[in-house]
Write an enzyme that holds these catalytic residues in place. Structure first.
Site, PDB file in Angstrom:
ATOM      1  N   ASP A  21       0.836  -0.980  -0.009  1.00  0.00           N
ATOM      2  CA  ASP A  21      -0.014  -0.145   0.076  1.00  0.00           C
ATOM      3  C   ASP A  21       1.083   1.238   0.076  1.00  0.00           C
ATOM      4  O   ASP A  21       2.074   1.201   0.358  1.00  0.00           O
ATOM      5  CB  ASP A  21      -1.007  -0.163   1.247  1.00  0.00           C
TER       6      ASP A  21
HETATM    7  C1  BGC Z   1      -4.777   3.360   0.162  1.00  0.00           C
HETATM    8  C2  BGC Z   1      -5.057   2.419  -1.083  1.00  0.00           C
HETATM    9  C3  BGC Z   1      -4.874   3.177  -2.327  1.00  0.00           C
HETATM   10  C4  BGC Z   1      -3.648   3.948  -2.654  1.00  0.00           C
HETATM   11  C5  BGC Z   1      -3.359   4.542  -3.868  1.00  0.00           C
HETATM   12  C6  BGC Z   1      -3.627   4.668   0.104  1.00  0.00           C
HETATM   13  O1  BGC Z   1      -3.765   5.514   0.970  1.00  0.00           O
HETATM   14  O2  BGC Z   1      -5.115   2.953   1.334  1.00  0.00           O
HETATM   15  O3  BGC Z   1      -6.133   1.849  -0.999  1.00  0.00           O
HETATM   16  O4  BGC Z   1      -5.271   2.371  -3.513  1.00  0.00           O
HETATM   17  O5  BGC Z   1      -3.495   4.803  -1.566  1.00  0.00           O
HETATM   18  O6  BGC Z   1      -4.245   5.590  -3.814  1.00  0.00           O
END
Ligand code: BGC
Length: 798
Positions: A314
């Site tokens: 993530d």
């Molecule tokens: C989130 C993810 C997301 C990523 C990219 C993160 O803050 O937890 O779910 O895909 O950002 O935007």
């Protein structure tokens, strides 16, 4: 005086230098650093134009990796063999946030990340973009009048409420088509974490409190997306069930609960859909960051289940890049300069084994080779948004759950309706953060109802318009990303009794909307969120009293992303429609249900409890909620010393074990507002002729469902298993299968058959560390909800 000015000037210079220095550090560490790549390797700036699959590195010869007639593994091996150590390490981390989100040379502004190109070999750059409800990309771009809107599909929870895997697959296909048209190679979704507690701020992105329903819906979504030649990233693996302190929180969970509840949806999806990628979660599990856990990323995911795709982190997740990749977290997103330095240095010093590097690079290359970019496809930027609007409207209507209906619905669609509450004028399509979508339009409730033939009450509209005009500044909506940090919460319109009396005189019915919004980075709270706000409570009571006195019905529409308290007020209105957040066609979909054009067939994917405290996880969930602090992303990620860690913040005990959702409510025989699997229809169904059998390793069941009412409708048949007298602690019943019928005309029947392997009856045996099927006579219960069992059968497992 002169000295004073000198000091002031000096201070100013220091401040300016500090800000500039910090800005540079911030930019180079977290945002753009693609430049280093070119500098480090003396390579040309990446350029996606001109790559030909026949001769990608333009040396005039067809090298094996360039020859798409050869098997994938052979091509990947060949490419791997040609890469320099630096090229390999580059592939392990994205190109930085800035180049992804639209600064510099970004390819798809608004996308979240990239897999870097390898220009020397002509390997293209891949683009990764959110998310679970549709593509989140910038709708406009500099220098062109063309727009790049994406369809806002319903939130994940609504999709799960359809219990219709075919329909969810169609939604996935539409999302996949859009992604491909816009040049996005991997969609960062679906989100399949379990609804452990109703107040997790991201529950709306996720599906259900039940692992089977989550897994089946998730597999359908992945299969749909990937059928269109685009990858998905199933997230957030695993036990990421709260947003509070999400970068470091430690989920302390038993192996049994992990396997049976939290890992299970991912396992089903891996086995039924083999997704291109999985996203590891921010949190720790039992003391180790998931993104650094060889156990979760390699032993369970790859060795036990056979996952062959890429694991990506993530965004900014985890702590130590080398530990991450070595554990099996192939790709670090969005990629930072410090990760690049760390990986390179460790590789040079021998602290990062080459075979670990190669294993991850190989998987990333496989992903690249599967992409349409590798085949030289150029984005059309012209998806069929009109057709996708039809898909999203149909899905939205099918996932709305009718909770209560005392003769009020469907409404005659020629009547005049008074729309009450802000939400009735400004329906929310979805949640905030990466679950958001930049859609071209969003149909309001008023537009939807008018489209269905209703007239909306002019006095009610006038009063709302005057209210907005009087508070104009507070009605300015934060733009996409900002909404994550600044919750949009304009003041409610408050109606005097005399006003409601006027509406009751001039309208035939009242439609009152209760609205909630949330998103990543923050959890919800009990006061004013799970519980109604005072003005909402008063409005329901007053509108019900006043409209009922005039002999007219009140319908409550719940435009929410998660569970709220309902039992204290559900007796007052005549009907309650849980509309969820239905995407850009939400207003039309609500009108489809209210007018009777569609008979409701959504069923709850989670329990609506009487009280929050009734949940077994209640004592072990952060209180107070809150939205995200933007700085958390960058700074609030350091682990505190063990002694300073705070319960439910830095760590969370999953003391309830497997007793999540209905598994707990049934075991404790607790009353609920509405049980798991519940949902009304405009028609009625009879269940008959259940047969069950066990042949070999497969349990098969069949029954007949008949529409005994006067309107057409679809039904969700749910199959649960129970083992009375079990020697181990186990839930009273567990969902083992479900089936959504086609629309049945009044009087029509459907033959429902289903099967599942005996192995699905297994529990995780912590003593042996194995799935174990307990012998005995299992009761198979077929019902319309977890608490409305219509037929039972039995199979004996030796
Ligand atoms: C989130 C993810 C997301 C990523 C990219 C993160 O803050 O937890 O779910 O895909 O950002 O935007």
């Amino acid at each position: 005086m002169r000295t004073f000015f000198k000091i002031l000037l000096g201070l100013l210079v220091v401040v300016v230098l500090a800000v500039a220095g910090f800005g540079y550090y911030f930019y180079s560490t977290y945002l753009g650093f693609e430049g280093d790549y070119a500098e480090a390797d003396n390579l040309p700036t990446p350029n996606i134009d001109g790559y030909r699959y026949t001769d990608r590195n333009r040396n005039g010869e067809l090298d094996p990796y360039e020859d798409d007639r050869l098997p994938l593994a052979e091509r990947v091996d060949d490419a791997l063999g040609r890469m320099t150590p630096e090229e390999k390490i580059h592939l392990l981390k994205g190109s930085g946030l800035a180049s992804a989100v639209g600064f510099g040379e970004s390819r798809v502004p608004g996308a979240a990340g990239t897999i870097v190109p390898t220009p020397r070999l002509g390997l293209p750059e891949l683009v990764l973009s959110d998310g679970p409800a549709g593509l989140r990309i910038e709708p406009t771009r500099e220098g062109t009048g063309q727009t790049f809107y994406a369809t806002a599909f319903p939130i994940g929870t609504l999709l799960a409420s359809t219990w219709n895997t075919d329909l969810v697959r169609q939604v996935g296909e539409a999302m996949g088509e859009e992604a491909r048209a816009y040049g996005v190679d991997v969609i960062l979704g679906p989100g399949v974490n379990i609804h452990r507690h109703p107040l997790c701020g991201r529950n709306f992105e996720y599906y259900s409190e039940d692992p089977l329903l989550t897994g089946k819906i998730g597999a359908a979504m992945v299969n749909g997306i990937e059928a269109r030649g685009v990858g998905s990233s199933v997230k957030h693996y695993v036990a990421n069930n709260q947003e509070t302190e999400r970068f470091v929180n430690d989920s302390r969970v038993s192996e049994r609960a992990l396997r049976e509840i939290y890992l299970r949806p991912f396992e089903i999806i891996v086995k039924e859909a083999q997704p291109w990628t999985i996203m590891s979660s921010y949190n720790r599990v039992n003391g180790t960051y998931v993104s650094e856990s060889p156990y979760l990323l390699t032993e369970v995911l790859r060795d036990d289940w056979g996952f062959t795709g890429v694991v990506m982190s993530d965004w900014f997740g985890g702590d130590d890049a080398v530990a991450q990749v070595s554990a099996g977290n192939d790709l670090l997103q969005p990629g930072t300069k410090s990760q690049w330095n760390r990986l390179r240095q460790a590789a040079e010093e021998g602290g990062f084994p080459p075979e670990k590097i190669d294993a991850s690079v190989r998987r990333i290359l496989e992903l690249i080779f599967q992409s349409s970019k590798m085949k030289g496809e150029v984005p059309t930027n012209d998806p069929d948004l009109e057709r996708h609007a039809t898909v999203t409207r149909q899905a939205a209507a099918e996932g709305m759950v009718l909770l209560k209906n005392e003769g009020a619905l469907p409404l005659r669609s020629s009547i005049n309706v008074a729309l009450l509450g802000n939400g009735s004028y400004d329906l929310l399509a979805g949640g905030t953060g990466s679950g958001d979508v930049n859609e071209a339009y969003s149909v309001s409730l008023a537009d939807g109802l008018q489209g269905a033939g209703f007239t909306t009450n002019a006095s009610a509209e006038r009063i709302y318009a005057a209210h907005v005009a009087a508070h104009a500044a507070e009605f300015v909506k934060p733009v996409a990303m900002q909404a994550m940090f600044v919750p949009y919460d304009p003041p409610p319109v408050i109606y005097a009794d005399s006003t409601l009396e006027l509406f009751a005189l001039t309208a035939d019915a009242a439609i009152l909307t209760i609205q909630r919004n949330s998103g990543e980075g923050g959890d919800r709270r009990e006061t004013d969120d799970f519980l109604l706000r005072d003005w909402e409570r008063n409005l329901i009571t007053n509108a019900s009293r006043i409209f009922h006195a005039a002999g007219k019905p009140v319908v409550v529409v719940m435009n929410v992303g998660g569970v709220i308290e309902i039992s204290s007020w559900k007796d007052e209105p005549d009907a309650i429609l849980l509309a969820w957040q239905g995407g850009q066609e939400g207003g039309n979909a609500v009108a489809d249900i209210l007018s009777g054009a569609v008979s409701p067939s959504g069923k709850l994917p989670m329990t609506f409890p009487l009280n929050l405290a009734d949940h077994a996880s209640a004592a072990n969930f952060p209180e107070g909620g809150g939205s995200m602090n933007p700085l958390d992303f960058l700074f609030n990620r350091k682990l505190k010393p063990a002694g300073d860690q705070i319960r439910n913040i830095d760590y969370t005990d999953y003391a309830e074990g497997i007793h999540v959702g209905y598994r707990h409510f049934d075991a404790e025989e607790l009353d609920v507002a509405y049980p798991f699997g519940y949902g009304l229809s405009y028609t009625d169904f009879r269940y008959a002729n259940l047969t069950t059998s066990l042949v070999g390793d497969t349990i098969t069941y069949s029954l007949t469902v008949t529409n005994t009412g006067t309107r057409p409708g679809k039904e969700v048949v749910q199959l649960y298993s129970a083992l009375p007298g079990s020697k181990i602690e186990r839930p009273v019943r567990e969902l083992r299968g479900f089936f959504k019928t086609a629309e049945l005309a009044p009087g029509a029947s459907a033959d429902v058959t289903g099967s599942f392997p005996v192995a699905d009856l297994a529990y995780w045996n912590e003593e042996t560390g194995k799935w174990t099927v307990e012998p005995g006579s299992y009761r198979l219960e077929v019902g319309r909800s977890s608490r409305d069992i219509r037929l039972t059968g039995e199979v004996t497992v030796e």
